[in-house]
Write a protein that holds these residues in place. Structure first.
Motif, PDB file in Angstrom:
ATOM      1  N   GLY A  66       0.843  -1.329  -0.084  1.00  0.00           N
ATOM      2  CA  GLY A  66      -0.147  -0.052   0.078  1.00  0.00           C
ATOM      3  C   GLY A  66       0.731   1.279  -0.394  1.00  0.00           C
ATOM      4  N   GLN A  80      -4.674  -7.652  12.210  1.00  0.00           N
ATOM      5  CA  GLN A  80      -4.272  -6.789  11.349  1.00  0.00           C
ATOM      6  C   GLN A  80      -3.030  -6.107  11.929  1.00  0.00           C
ATOM      7  OE1 GLN A  80      -7.443  -4.253  12.886  1.00  0.00           O
ATOM      8  NE2 GLN A  80      -8.669  -4.649  10.842  1.00  0.00           N
ATOM      9  N   TYR A 112      -3.038   4.002   9.038  1.00  0.00           N
ATOM     10  CA  TYR A 112      -3.496   2.775   8.032  1.00  0.00           C
ATOM     11  C   TYR A 112      -3.557   1.539   8.585  1.00  0.00           C
ATOM     12  CZ  TYR A 112      -1.401   6.775   5.390  1.00  0.00           C
ATOM     13  OH  TYR A 112      -1.048   8.050   5.135  1.00  0.00           O
ATOM     14  N   TRP A 130      -3.280  -2.749   7.714  1.00  0.00           N
ATOM     15  CA  TRP A 130      -3.032  -4.032   6.667  1.00  0.00           C
ATOM     16  C   TRP A 130      -3.602  -5.038   7.260  1.00  0.00           C
ATOM     17  CZ3 TRP A 130      -2.267  -5.373   1.990  1.00  0.00           C
ATOM     18  CH2 TRP A 130      -1.922  -6.923   1.803  1.00  0.00           C
ATOM     19  N   ASP A 131      -4.553  -5.797   6.524  1.00  0.00           N
ATOM     20  CA  ASP A 131      -5.461  -6.945   7.005  1.00  0.00           C
ATOM     21  C   ASP A 131      -4.804  -8.234   6.465  1.00  0.00           C
ATOM     22  OD1 ASP A 131      -7.474  -8.962   7.153  1.00  0.00           O
ATOM     23  OD2 ASP A 131      -8.772  -7.415   8.044  1.00  0.00           O
ATOM     24  N   THR A 182      -6.034  -6.565   2.636  1.00  0.00           N
ATOM     25  CA  THR A 182      -6.233  -5.162   2.144  1.00  0.00           C
ATOM     26  C   THR A 182      -5.581  -3.860   2.926  1.00  0.00           C
ATOM     27  OG1 THR A 182      -8.090  -5.139   3.803  1.00  0.00           O
ATOM     28  CG2 THR A 182      -8.695  -5.793   1.436  1.00  0.00           C
ATOM     29  N   THR A 231      -5.950  -0.169   4.169  1.00  0.00           N
ATOM     30  CA  THR A 231      -7.144   0.694   4.356  1.00  0.00           C
ATOM     31  C   THR A 231      -6.642   1.975   4.970  1.00  0.00           C
ATOM     32  OG1 THR A 231      -8.408  -1.084   4.352  1.00  0.00           O
ATOM     33  CG2 THR A 231      -9.470   1.175   4.976  1.00  0.00           C
ATOM     34  N   ALA A 232      -6.845   3.205   4.887  1.00  0.00           N
ATOM     35  CA  ALA A 232      -6.677   4.389   5.551  1.00  0.00           C
ATOM     36  C   ALA A 232      -7.645   4.330   6.787  1.00  0.00           C
ATOM     37  CB  ALA A 232      -6.557   5.376   4.921  1.00  0.00           C
ATOM     38  N   THR A 251     -10.403   6.097   8.423  1.00  0.00           N
ATOM     39  CA  THR A 251     -10.982   7.394   7.985  1.00  0.00           C
ATOM     40  C   THR A 251     -12.160   7.770   8.896  1.00  0.00           C
ATOM     41  OG1 THR A 251     -12.507   6.041   6.627  1.00  0.00           O
ATOM     42  CG2 THR A 251     -10.387   7.109   5.603  1.00  0.00           C
ATOM     43  N   LEU A 275      -9.667  -0.239  12.853  1.00  0.00           N
ATOM     44  CA  LEU A 275     -10.546   0.660  11.819  1.00  0.00           C
ATOM     45  C   LEU A 275     -11.642   1.357  12.368  1.00  0.00           C
ATOM     46  CD1 LEU A 275     -10.119  -1.447   8.392  1.00  0.00           C
ATOM     47  CD2 LEU A 275      -9.188   1.077   8.995  1.00  0.00           C
TER      48      LEU A 275
END
Length: 177
Positions: A91, A108, A118, A120-121, A126, A128-129, A131, A167
């Motif tokens: 990423g 994660q 961020y 990482w799964d 994936t 992902t940021a 958010t 997340l």
């Protein structure tokens, strides 16, 4: 005349003007008879230099072993480095300078660089940021019993994520030191 002890330890203080010793690719070997020239008990022997195992980029910002792999942030890329020293890009981060902090839970890996976070799964593969509206930024990340713990930059606040999910943040899950 005072002897110059070159075979001492390698270290450096925070204030390099006060004291600094740095020895790279040399190691101390004891003299079997106990004393050498000038009463020296050891001498320095040169060791082979470092060799490059993987070419990832120019600036390593952080590394972490997690989930039986090595993860590194180099420039603005999150990389997974295999046991065969092959780097795979996972990423892209919004920043390319400054240190990052990384911590994993069971599923994660969380990466923080100050304003951004961020995830990482490991299972979904994936990147992902974070958010969530409850994200305040963080200069560090840690875990306790599966909860991600973040410290708000330039504040005395810390806050947590959901259990085993970096997340998911709740704006009410914070405290002040």
């Amino acid at each position: 005349m005072t002897a110059l002890l070159l075979a001492g330890p390698s270290y450096s203080l925070r204030n390099r003007k006060a004291d600094c010793q740095r020895r790279i690719n040399w190691y101390a070997c004891g003299i079997e008879s106990g004393t050498g020239k000038g009463g020296a008990a050891a001498y320095l022997k040169q060791a082979p230099g470092k060799r490059q195992l993987v070419n990832c980029g120019s600036v390593f910002r952080g590394m972490k072993e997690a989930n039986n792999s090595l993860y590194a942030v180099v420039d603005n890329k999150l990389l997974q480095i295999s046991h065969a020293w092959i780097a795979t890009e996972l990423g892209t981060l919004a920043t390319s300078t400054g240190p990052v902090r990384m911590k994993e839970n069971t599923t994660q890996l969380c990466v923080t660089d100050g304003p951004n976070g961020y995830v990482w799964d490991f299972e979904a593969l994936t990147f992902t940021a974070i958010t969530s509206g409850a994200w305040l930024g963080s200069n560090g990340v840690d875990t306790l019993d599966g909860y991600g713990i973040f410290s708000g930059p330039d504040t005395n606040q810390w806050y947590i994520s959901a259990n085993q999910d970096f997340l998911t943040l709740n704006a009410l899950q914070f405290a002040s030191a």
